[in-house]
Design an enzyme around this catalytic site. Sequence first.
Site, PDB file in Angstrom:
ATOM      1  N   ALA A  55       0.855  -1.169   0.000  1.00 38.50           N
ATOM      2  CA  ALA A  55       0.000   0.000   0.000  1.00 38.50           C
ATOM      3  C   ALA A  55       0.899   1.230   0.000  1.00 38.50           C
ATOM      4  CB  ALA A  55      -0.887  -0.019   1.233  1.00 38.50           C
ATOM      5  N   GLY A  63       0.386  -5.052   0.758  1.00 39.45           N
ATOM      6  CA  GLY A  63      -0.745  -5.039  -0.160  1.00 39.45           C
ATOM      7  C   GLY A  63      -0.439  -5.704  -1.493  1.00 39.45           C
ATOM      8  N   GLU A 117      -0.999  -9.280  -0.921  1.00 40.29           N
ATOM      9  CA  GLU A 117      -2.447  -9.462  -0.772  1.00 40.29           C
ATOM     10  C   GLU A 117      -3.163  -9.377  -2.112  1.00 40.29           C
ATOM     11  OE1 GLU A 117      -2.297  -6.329   2.245  1.00 40.29           O
ATOM     12  OE2 GLU A 117      -3.371  -7.678   3.586  1.00 40.29           O
TER      13      GLU A 117
HETATM   14  N1  CO8 Z   1       4.528   3.114  -0.526  1.00 39.64           N
HETATM   15  C1  CO8 Z   1       4.989   4.276  -1.027  1.00 39.64           C
HETATM   16  N2  CO8 Z   1       6.152   4.399  -1.639  1.00 39.64           N
HETATM   17  C2  CO8 Z   1       6.920   3.298  -1.769  1.00 39.64           C
HETATM   18  C3  CO8 Z   1       6.520   2.050  -1.266  1.00 39.64           C
HETATM   19  C4  CO8 Z   1       5.266   1.969  -0.632  1.00 39.64           C
HETATM   20  N3  CO8 Z   1       4.785   0.824  -0.153  1.00 39.64           N
HETATM   21  N4  CO8 Z   1       7.496   1.153  -1.517  1.00 39.64           N
HETATM   22  C5  CO8 Z   1       8.461   1.806  -2.165  1.00 39.64           C
HETATM   23  N5  CO8 Z   1       8.123   3.106  -2.315  1.00 39.64           N
HETATM   24  C6  CO8 Z   1       8.906   4.168  -2.959  1.00 39.64           C
HETATM   25  C7  CO8 Z   1      10.072   4.605  -2.106  1.00 39.64           C
HETATM   26  O1  CO8 Z   1       9.634   5.549  -1.158  1.00 39.64           O
HETATM   27  C8  CO8 Z   1      10.986   5.185  -3.144  1.00 39.64           C
HETATM   28  O2  CO8 Z   1      10.519   6.477  -3.471  1.00 39.64           O
HETATM   29  P1  CO8 Z   1      11.543   7.734  -3.510  1.00 39.64           P
HETATM   30  O3  CO8 Z   1      12.453   7.420  -4.661  1.00 39.64           O
HETATM   31  O4  CO8 Z   1      10.658   8.912  -3.740  1.00 39.64           O
HETATM   32  O5  CO8 Z   1      12.244   7.731  -2.208  1.00 39.64           O
HETATM   33  C9  CO8 Z   1      10.752   4.303  -4.364  1.00 39.64           C
HETATM   34  O6  CO8 Z   1       9.489   3.668  -4.138  1.00 39.64           O
HETATM   35  C10 CO8 Z   1      11.795   3.239  -4.532  1.00 39.64           C
HETATM   36  O7  CO8 Z   1      11.879   2.492  -3.324  1.00 39.64           O
HETATM   37  P2  CO8 Z   1      13.280   2.202  -2.571  1.00 39.64           P
HETATM   38  O8  CO8 Z   1      14.246   3.292  -2.844  1.00 39.64           O
HETATM   39  O9  CO8 Z   1      12.962   1.887  -1.146  1.00 39.64           O
HETATM   40  O10 CO8 Z   1      13.730   0.862  -3.347  1.00 39.64           O
HETATM   41  P3  CO8 Z   1      14.672  -0.287  -2.812  1.00 39.64           P
HETATM   42  O11 CO8 Z   1      14.942  -1.156  -3.970  1.00 39.64           O
HETATM   43  O12 CO8 Z   1      15.811   0.305  -2.030  1.00 39.64           O
HETATM   44  O13 CO8 Z   1      13.772  -1.089  -1.725  1.00 39.64           O
HETATM   45  C11 CO8 Z   1      11.760  -2.208  -0.919  1.00 39.64           C
HETATM   46  C12 CO8 Z   1      12.634  -1.810  -2.152  1.00 39.64           C
HETATM   47  C13 CO8 Z   1      12.528  -3.175  -0.030  1.00 39.64           C
HETATM   48  C14 CO8 Z   1      10.506  -2.866  -1.467  1.00 39.64           C
HETATM   49  C15 CO8 Z   1      11.399  -0.953  -0.118  1.00 39.64           C
HETATM   50  O14 CO8 Z   1      10.914   0.035  -1.010  1.00 39.64           O
HETATM   51  C16 CO8 Z   1      10.347  -1.181   0.939  1.00 39.64           C
HETATM   52  O15 CO8 Z   1      10.610  -1.738   1.997  1.00 39.64           O
HETATM   53  N6  CO8 Z   1       9.066  -0.755   0.654  1.00 39.64           N
HETATM   54  C17 CO8 Z   1       7.980  -0.879   1.589  1.00 39.64           C
HETATM   55  C18 CO8 Z   1       7.498  -2.291   1.679  1.00 39.64           C
HETATM   56  C19 CO8 Z   1       6.393  -2.383   2.708  1.00 39.64           C
HETATM   57  O16 CO8 Z   1       6.568  -2.176   3.879  1.00 39.64           O
HETATM   58  N7  CO8 Z   1       5.202  -2.690   2.226  1.00 39.64           N
HETATM   59  C20 CO8 Z   1       4.044  -2.814   3.069  1.00 39.64           C
HETATM   60  C21 CO8 Z   1       3.278  -1.539   3.029  1.00 39.64           C
HETATM   61  S1  CO8 Z   1       1.897  -1.542   4.149  1.00 39.64           S
HETATM   62  C22 CO8 Z   1       0.706  -2.412   3.323  1.00 39.64           C
HETATM   63  O17 CO8 Z   1       0.862  -2.793   2.225  1.00 39.64           O
HETATM   64  C23 CO8 Z   1      -0.621  -2.712   3.930  1.00 39.64           C
HETATM   65  C24 CO8 Z   1      -0.901  -1.860   5.073  1.00 39.64           C
HETATM   66  C25 CO8 Z   1      -2.240  -2.270   5.610  1.00 39.64           C
HETATM   67  C26 CO8 Z   1      -2.892  -1.107   6.203  1.00 39.64           C
HETATM   68  C27 CO8 Z   1      -4.329  -1.408   6.415  1.00 39.64           C
HETATM   69  C28 CO8 Z   1      -5.150  -0.132   6.372  1.00 39.64           C
HETATM   70  C29 CO8 Z   1      -6.622  -0.403   6.371  1.00 39.64           C
END
Ligand code: CO8
Length: 258
Positions: free
Chosen positions: A66, A109, A112
């Site tokens: 997400a 997400g 999911e």
């Molecule tokens: N949301 C927003 N932006 C993201 C996300 C995300 N999930 N993942 C990556 N990005 C963005 C980064 O911020 C970055 O943007 P910028 O260049 O502007 O800084 C760009 O994408 C590239 O990402 P990275 O530089 O981090 O790339 P890497 O190759 O270094 O790392 C990873 C890749 C390991 C995937 C890393 O990006 C990461 O850990 N992402 C988050 C993964 C995560 O935690 N996902 C779970 C999110 S929560 C969810 O999905 C459900 C929540 C449920 C809530 C329920 C509510 C009702």
Amino acid sequence: EPTYETLLVERTGRTALVTLNRPRVLNALSLKVMHEVVAATELLDRDPGVGCIVLTGSAKAFAAGADIKEMAPQGPVDMYLTDWFAAWDRLAQLRTPTVAAVAGFALGGGCELAMLCDVLLAADTAVFGQPEIKLGVIPGIGGSQRLTRAVGKAKAMELCLTGRIMDATEAERAGLVSRIVPAADLLDEARAVAETIAGMSLPIAMMAKEAVSRAFETTLAEGVRFERRLFHAAFATADQKEGMTAFIDKRPPKFQHR
Ligand code: CO8
């Protein structure tokens, strides 16, 4: 075909390919993405000319979860009033079979979303996980339920509690994905699976999907009864007559999706 901000939709014959297209944020699933994926797939679902829908992302990310930047400032009342993420549930109600073609990150997400599809094909580069706990939340699009049903309590608990990411091999062994293919072949394989499904009788494929899906919702006895009703109903179709006649005549069937 309508155009979308966050998706590409492409039809080939009786199959459709929906590609998440926010590469700069690894296909982070914003509300906009949710509404567009739901709108696009529901439109395809209503078209009897479409027999299978493939959902994919990029080589680097199916979806990295997400959209954290969009979620970070939200409060509970806004989340509740928007019913944040509830529309994703509508993917589970699609009647047309769906195939997730996953390469790279399928986290939170993203994992999911892949689990909301009927067939899950993984590239050897795919990684899966529910790392929400590291952000101070829990899965919100069904992950705690669908991952547990897919891989069992032991692994689901570990992944949801530690945020550990599993690779494609582990996901395949655990039963989360049906098959691993070389990353370079992922889209071709997904298209081939989709074409095979779309070549079957659409109402029969829908029945098969409904029957398997029911296994997640009910007891064995009820599920078997449900299957038997659909099995009997299949004999009302012209395609049952055609399929069986073609077998006896030793020729390929020509299904009319009736
Ligand atoms: N949301 C927003 N932006 C993201 C996300 C995300 N999930 N993942 C990556 N990005 C963005 C980064 O911020 C970055 O943007 P910028 O260049 O502007 O800084 C760009 O994408 C590239 O990402 P990275 O530089 O981090 O790339 P890497 O190759 O270094 O790392 C990873 C890749 C390991 C995937 C890393 O990006 C990461 O850990 N992402 C988050 C993964 C995560 O935690 N996902 C779970 C999110 S929560 C969810 O999905 C459900 C929540 C449920 C809530 C329920 C509510 C009702």
